[in-house]
Structure formats: structure tokens, C-alpha cells
Design an enzyme around this catalytic site. Structure first.
Site, PDB file in Angstrom:
ATOM      1  CG  HIS A  36      36.525  13.951 114.324  1.00  0.00           C
ATOM      2  ND1 HIS A  36      35.513  14.877 114.210  1.00  0.00           N
ATOM      3  CD2 HIS A  36      37.660  14.609 113.968  1.00  0.00           C
ATOM      4  CE1 HIS A  36      36.018  16.031 113.824  1.00  0.00           C
ATOM      5  NE2 HIS A  36      37.318  15.903 113.666  1.00  0.00           N
ATOM      6  CE  LYS A 103      33.273  24.249 124.382  1.00  0.00           C
ATOM      7  NZ  LYS A 103      33.532  23.476 125.601  1.00  0.00           N
TER       8      LYS A 103
END
Lengths: 199, 292
Positions: A36, A103
Site C-alpha cells: 500500500h 478486518k
């Protein structure tokens, strides 16, 4: 249970809503902190790899080579997504992803990105590395293995009936935001009642 | 591999692939409590299947095999350096076998050499006693739950926490609120009231060596643990933060002396994939008894 097949269609993604249980079929690309940050800084994807219409899975799997020299994923649950909050919206915009699996949920920039670019946040059960690894039927490829190491590499994996829950949809709703607000209000009222009792 | 290394390798394998019985019972009770047809109940069912599958396949319960923390109780004169070497060898072998993920990176460069060894990895805590036995407890603590740990310095105006037990309770419950589903709930809290910053966290983690169904021998701390557990489970955060009845499976707290100027409350969070096991070793290093 709603079945989704990759590459995801924008209309199908926009129709999903918070609380929907889905089963994914097709391809997932793992990607976490190093990937990322790299993409956010303008790093290029390896030749031949496109994420368009695809799903990024926040996951650092345990992968070994079996006796035949093939990659085998032995454990693959989601990692905490919050760490990708500074970058995710931009990857939605620049790489046309339609889904993020992780999550713990994500924040307002991701939420806005989902709405603007037609993407959805899918929550897999954290820690359930065996149940989720069983749904991985093949490892198709791995990218950035040398650069980032195994847990941080992009693993291209094929999944069947991979179970998730939509917790942030493209309509501006977030289950995480709702549960936080509700639990905060309950805590305040319970603590206020407790202090009163003590006096 | 020598006998001690083999024993530690087996300890790592079992710790990575199985939750201890006390934790499994708490998870089953939580599954029972969640309302059928909710996403919280679905999450608990997946968790239950995962526990069964990991044990059957002898593979990591969670892909994040975490920080590798050894707690060793040993007699005076025990060779701690030899133990350290055996532990490192076992960790390296466990990584090759896939019991542990290649999970340890250089803090500055981010380089992962794939061995899980390096400065501070694995972590070894030794405690001497005057008994002959050697007991080794192992905790594998994933990053998700580690990241939601928190330390409060009281008073804390933001959460209206004074320097008293009520203030400690507010601090711990704030940590639960902030953690939501990020630490893979339903989780377990280890709490330490007092100490300095480092010792407070250390003692909070030591609480994870206790069984979930034990009771604190100190009635004040026992009430503190039970109160927090009850209130946390009324917040509606639930498994994975999906909403639901079980936010925590247990709360374990201790108190250690502090200097008058400091009043720390340290909270460590452990996810439902509560990986803790222990062995008592025979004199030759063989496993004599499992502790959990």
C-alpha cells in the site's frame, strides 16, 4: 449468502449493503503495509499485473512449497485494515479495485472512496486462517517476493466460496461506525449509572 | 536437534495450532450465547470450525503467528544461555516447517531474513525458583491484538479517569471501546495497575499465563475483573466488532507498586486465537507434562 465472482461488476458492488454475507469466487490479490505504501508513493505494478475490477485482500499468508515445488497457502486470515487507511482510497481510484477484504474496518477516507469509486469493504473473520486457507484452491502467481518478503508480497490466489461480510458499502454506510457509536453511548450510560451507585 | 530443541519445537507446533482447553470452552460458551442468524453467530461458527481444522491439520490457527514469547521458570544454576540457543534453533526449525510464519523483520530496514530470529526475537523471560523443575510457557501474540494494547497515565481527563479503581475501570473499558473488532474479538484482557511503563506492560502480558476460568485470589481485583467483563459484554461490540453479546472472553488483572508520581494502567489485548501453551520438562529436556 450472495455469490460474487471476480472481476467484480460495478453495478453488483453498488447493490451490496452493510450486513450482507457474501461468498467470493475467482481471484484475490493479497497486499498489506509495504504494497500500500509503495503504490501510494506512485510505485508501478509488475508488468502483466492489473488490479482493475479486482479485490485486494489485506493478508500476509503463511506459504510453503510442497513436495512438487508448488506454492501452498497453509494459513491465510485477514490482517488489521486500519493501517491502510491513508492509502486505500487512492488505490481504489488509481487501480480500479472494486473490493477490499480485511478486518476491523476502515475510516472515513476509505468510506468516501467506496462511494465515489464503486468499491466495497468486506470483513473476513480475523484469526480464521485455516477456514480461509481451505477456500484457496490455487496460488497463481507471486509478485514482489524479493522486494517485500513473503507476508508482504502480492500473492495472486484463486478462491472458492470465500466467506465475508459487507461492513462498509458503496452507499456510505459503515457497520464499524454504527457499532462504535452505539457501544460508546452504552458505555457512557453504564459508567454514569455506576458512578451514581457509588455516591 | 537435541532433546530440548525437539521439545521446544513441539511446544511451538502445538501452541500455534491449538487453543488451550480453557479458551476453547469460553469460545463455545460465546457461540452458544450469540443469537442465531446474526453475523456475530456466523463469525463464531467460523471461529469454531477454524479451531477444529487447525488442530486436525496441525497448522497455524492464525496466519499471524505473532511475537514469540517464552516464559521460563527454572531452578538456580540452570543454563539460561543454552536454553536461549535451543529456543532459537527451535524457532528457526518451526519457521521452516510452517508452524510459524516468516514474521520477524529488521525494525529499521524492514528486511525479513525468513528465520524469525534477530535482536529481541524470540523474547525470553527467565524466572528463577528454588524447585528443581523447569517449566516453559509460550505465548504467540499476533500484531492485530498487540496494536490495540494501551497504556493510560491517570488522571486522564479525556475519559474522566481519576487515580482510583473507578478510574482504572474507565481506562480499561476505554481500551475495549477503542479496540472494537480490530484485535479479533472476542478477546481477553491482561491488565496491570501500577509499575513503570515497561514493567506495567510486562505484567499485563503475564496475566495471559493464567487460565481463563481461574479467579483472582485478591477479592478487590476479582471484583474488578468481573465488573469489567460484565460491562464490556453489555456494550454490544461483539465478535469481530459485528455487534453481539460477547466482546470479551475474560479479564485478568494484577497490581504492582508504583512511585507516587506515576499511576499507569497497562492493558494488553489477546485475540480469540489465544495461543498459549506450556510444558514441564524432565531433566534431560524431554516433555514430561503439558501445563494447559
Amino acid at each position: 449468502m450472495i455469490s460474487l465472482t471476480t472481476p467484480l461488476d460495478e453495478k453488483a458492488v453498488r447493490a451490496l449493503k452493510v450486513g450482507d454475507e457474501v461468498a467470493i469466487n475467482g481471484v484475490l490479490f493479497t497486499g498489506r503495509d509495504a504494497v500500500h505504501k509503495y503504490l501510494h508513493e506512485g510505485g508501478a505494478l509488475p508488468p502483466g499485473l492489473s488490479l482493475r475490477g479486482g479485490i485486494i485482500y489485506h493478508c500476509g499468508p503463511v506459504v510453503i512449497k510442497d513436495e512438487a515445488g508448488r506454492w501452498k497457502v497453509v494459513a491465510a486470515g485477514p490482517t488489521t485494515s486500519a493501517r491502510e487507511e491513508p492509502y486505500q482510497w487512492q488505490i481504489m481510484r488509481d487501480h480500479g479495485i472494486r473490493g477490499v477484504i480485511g478486518k476491523g474496518g476502515m475510516g472515513p477516507r476509505t468510506q468516501a472512496g467506496c462511494k465515489e469509486y464503486g468499491c466495497v469493504y468486506l470483513h473476513a473473520v480475523g484469526g480464521a486462517a485455516q477456514v480461509l486457507a481451505e477456500r484457496i484452491v490455487a496460488v497463481r502467481n507471486v509478485y514482489f517476493m524479493e522486494k517485500f518478503g513473503s507476508p508482504e508480497a502480492i500473492w495472486e490466489i484463486e478462491v472458492r466460496d470465500f466467506p465475508c461480510v459487507v461492513t462498509m458499502d458503496a452507499r456510505g454506510q459503515s457497520l464499524h461506525e454504527a457499532v462504535f457509536a452505539e457501544s460508546k453511548a452504552r458505555l457512557e450510560s453504564l459508567l454514569a449509572a455506576g458512578s451514581h451507585e457509588q455516591r | 536437534m537435541n532433546v530440548l530443541q525437539e521439545s521446544l519445537l513441539e511446544l511451538i507446533r502445538r501452541t500455534s495450532a491449538e487453543v488451550p482447553d480453557d479458551v476453547h470452552r469460553a469460545i463455545l460458551a460465546a457461540l452458544e450465547r450469540e443469537k442465531q442468524g446474526t453475523i456475530a453467530a456466523s463469525a463464531m461458527r467460523i471461529i469454531e470450525q477454524n479451531i477444529e481444522l487447525a488442530q486436525r491439520k496441525s497448522q497455524p490457527l492464525c496466519q499471524d503467528t505473532g511475537s514469540v514469547l517464552f516464559y521460563v521458570d527454572c531452578p538456580v544454576g540452570y543454563d539460561q544461555l543454552a536454553f536461549g540457543e535451543a529456543a532459537r534453533e527451535a524457532v528457526k526449525e518451526a519457521t521452516k516447517k510452517g508452524y510459524l510464519r516468516q514474521n520477524s523483520v529488521d525494525a529499521i530496514t524492514g528486511k525479513n531474513d525468513g528465520t524469525n530470529l534477530g535482536p529481541g526475537a524470540p523474547t525470553l523471560h527467565f524466572h528463577q525458583h528454588r524447585r528443581p523443575e523447569v517449566e516453559v510457557r509460550l505465548v504467540l501474540k499476533g500484531g492485530g491484538c498487540e496494536n490495540v494494547g494501551a497504556q493510560y497515565s491517570l488522571p486522564d481527563e479525556g475519559i474522566q479517569a481519576n487515580r482510583d479503581l473507578e478510574g482504572c475501570k474507565r481506562a480499561v473499558l476505554d481500551a475495549v471501546l477503542q479496540a472494537q473488532g480490530k484485535g479479533c474479538g472476542p478477546g481477553v484482557l491482561g491488565v496491570c495497575i501500577g509499575g513503570d511503563r515497561a514493567t506495567g506492560y510486562e505484567y499485563s502480558k503475564l496475566q495471559f499465563l493464567r487460565k481463563l476460568d481461574d479467579r483472582n485470589p485478591d477479592p478487590v481485583l476479582d471484583k474488578f475483573e468481573q465488573d469489567i467483563l460484565r460491562i464490556a459484554n453489555e456494550l454490544g461490540i461483539g465478535p469481530m466488532g459485528f455487534g453481539g453479546k460477547t466482546t470479551l472472553l475474560g479479564v485478568k488483572a494484577c497490581a504492582i507498586n508504583r512511585v507516587p508520581a506515576s499511576y499507569f494502567v497497562s492493558v494488553s489485548y489477546m485475540c480469540w486465537a489465544f495461543r498459549r501453551q506450556g510444558v514441564k520438562l524432565a531433566e534431560d529436556g524431554r516433555i514430561e507434562q503439558w501445563l494447559y
